[in-house]
Design an enzyme around this catalytic site. Sequence first.
Site, mmCIF file in Angstrom:
data_model
loop_
_atom_site.group_PDB
_atom_site.id
_atom_site.type_symbol
_atom_site.label_atom_id
_atom_site.label_comp_id
_atom_site.label_asym_id
_atom_site.label_seq_id
_atom_site.Cartn_x
_atom_site.Cartn_y
_atom_site.Cartn_z
ATOM 1 N N SER A 141 47.419 53.367 49.458
ATOM 2 C CA SER A 141 48.234 52.849 50.558
ATOM 3 C C SER A 141 48.782 51.463 50.236
ATOM 4 C CB SER A 141 47.405 52.784 51.846
ATOM 5 O OG SER A 141 47.057 54.091 52.253
ATOM 6 N N GLY A 191 49.056 50.341 47.016
ATOM 7 C CA GLY A 191 49.912 50.561 45.860
ATOM 8 C C GLY A 191 51.327 50.922 46.282
ATOM 9 N N THR A 210 35.748 39.647 41.594
ATOM 10 C CA THR A 210 37.019 38.927 41.601
ATOM 11 C C THR A 210 38.152 39.931 41.433
ATOM 12 O OG1 THR A 210 36.089 36.856 40.771
ATOM 13 C CG2 THR A 210 38.432 37.216 40.375
ATOM 14 N N LEU A 211 39.131 39.845 42.314
ATOM 15 C CA LEU A 211 40.292 40.738 42.286
ATOM 16 C C LEU A 211 41.501 39.977 41.749
ATOM 17 C CD1 LEU A 211 39.783 42.214 45.875
ATOM 18 C CD2 LEU A 211 39.181 43.325 43.712
ATOM 19 N N GLU A 212 42.244 40.603 40.869
ATOM 20 C CA GLU A 212 43.456 40.015 40.291
ATOM 21 C C GLU A 212 44.647 40.600 41.043
ATOM 22 O OE1 GLU A 212 41.219 40.129 35.967
ATOM 23 O OE2 GLU A 212 42.619 41.690 36.561
ATOM 24 N N GLN A 267 38.837 50.173 45.750
ATOM 25 C CA GLN A 267 37.760 51.160 45.762
ATOM 26 C C GLN A 267 36.997 51.109 44.447
ATOM 27 O OE1 GLN A 267 39.447 55.104 46.188
ATOM 28 N NE2 GLN A 267 41.247 54.553 45.010
ATOM 29 N N LYS A 294 28.858 35.596 31.715
ATOM 30 C CA LYS A 294 29.473 34.440 32.366
ATOM 31 C C LYS A 294 29.660 34.590 33.873
ATOM 32 C CE LYS A 294 33.172 34.394 29.711
ATOM 33 N NZ LYS A 294 33.049 35.360 28.614
ATOM 34 N N GLN A 332 28.282 35.885 40.635
ATOM 35 C CA GLN A 332 29.402 35.094 41.147
ATOM 36 C C GLN A 332 29.594 35.339 42.645
ATOM 37 O OE1 GLN A 332 32.912 36.197 38.935
ATOM 38 N NE2 GLN A 332 33.227 38.079 40.048
#
EC number: 3.5.4.13
Length: 200
Positions: free
Chosen positions: A107, A109, A131-133, A152, A173, A177
């Site tokens: 949806s 996209g 973390t989302l880009e 998802q 690393k 987070q």
Amino acid sequence: MILSDTDILRRLEAGELFAEPLDDPELQVQPASVDVRLGREFLEFQRANIPCIHPNDETEVEDYVTETVVDEDGEFILHPGDFVLGTTKETVEIPPDLVAHVDGRSSLGRLAIVVHATAGLCDPGYRGQITLELSNLGTAPVALSPGMRISQLVFTELTSRAERPYGSERGSKYQDQAGPQASKIQGDEEFGGAQKQGEK
């Protein structure tokens, strides 16, 4: 083998897989994935007065990002061509015999919003928020609201448990987070990171 909703729920209930807070399993657990929601924190990339980014320079990373925190009932407007780092509301923990793939929701996209540039994988043993880009590939700004289902997770079973899972023993690393994290590529061995941190 990709886990079905039955397998996902069984593992969640047994404590073998962790995704919290999972406030609405009925809504969030899909036939072969778990929907995760957008957090409130964003890292925005500054364009002015920056000639380029040197991946091996930690101070430059701090110079080219600023943090924005959106109110719970607020919005983050993602403009065409923008790239920001966001985070999931949920904290996840992936067991040593699974890998999680971070995928976009269809949806979003269809609104030209993508949730990762290349980093679409949570390794076995990973623990923390994701973390989302976030990018807007379209021509119109899109409002993103904290708490909305943003992506998802699809879980694939490994042929055997990872012998050396992601985590502190590997010097990983991004373990544990919280919130979006800027690149820590300067910690990579090819930039002398292992020697700097006393890691092997």
